[in-house]
Design a protein around this motif. Structure first.
Motif: not given
Length: 177
Positions: A104-109, A147-155, A157-166
């Motif tokens: 659970n690090t790659f989506h916050i980096m 839920s992952n799509e919603e989580f990605n939107s939340y991420l 919002h907090l940091d535009p450079l974060s997000g669920i990776r391909n």
């Protein structure tokens, strides 16, 4: 009595299923560097069950008290650290690691830091090392759940450079390095 332990409900929920996969891949003795150990819950759980692995936790200094609090409950003497390690800032630990793990690090980096992480692991590992990654991914640019799509939107919002990776992007980077 106040405790220094941080608690992550997600780490508690996923530790058993992650352990199943770790047991499949971590079959030989060796040292493992966990990147982004967070609270220390995973490090405690996994080191208690993978007694043949020297588990080194690493994270930002702000998480060290929690990691050390969990480390006090380790039973096998194979839970080490925490090592202060921030990608792009701190030098790579001078230990010969056979395994690398992050949860659970790659989506916050940022993707730049994800790329740097993969390049650092490649540069500081030898043939036969494994890098195990746990976390949410998109496949073929598509989310696996609403839920992952919603989580990605939340991420985002907090940091535009974060997000669920391909997954394909990460796989390409891993194969390149």
């Amino acid at each position: 009595m106040k405790t220094n332990k941080n608690y992550s409900p997600a780490a508690d929920r996923n530790k058993k299923s992650i352990l199943i996969h770790l047991k499949t891949h971590l079959t030989e003795s060796g040292s493992l560097l966990e990147l982004g150990s967070g609270s220390g819950q995973h490090a405690l759980h996994f080191s208690n069950h993978l007694t043949h692995i020297k588990w080194y936790s690493s994270d930002l200094k702000i998480n060290h008290n929690s990691i050390n609090s969990y480390r006090k409950n380790a039973v096998n003497g194979n839970f080490f650290g925490p090592i202060t390690f921030k990608i792009g800032q701190d030098p790579f630990p001078k230990i010969n690691f056979k395994y690398f793990f992050t949860a659970n690090t790659f989506h916050i980096m940022s993707f730049t830091l994800v790329t740097q992480t993969i390049e650092l692991i490649a540069k500081n590992s030898t043939s036969g090392c494994l890098f195990l990654i746990y976390g949410p991914f998109k496949y073929n640019q598509k989310f696996t759940s609403k839920s992952n799509e919603e989580f990605n939107s939340y991420l985002k919002h907090l940091d535009p450079l974060s997000g669920i990776r391909n997954f394909e992007d990460i796989n390409l980077l891993m194969n390149k390095n």
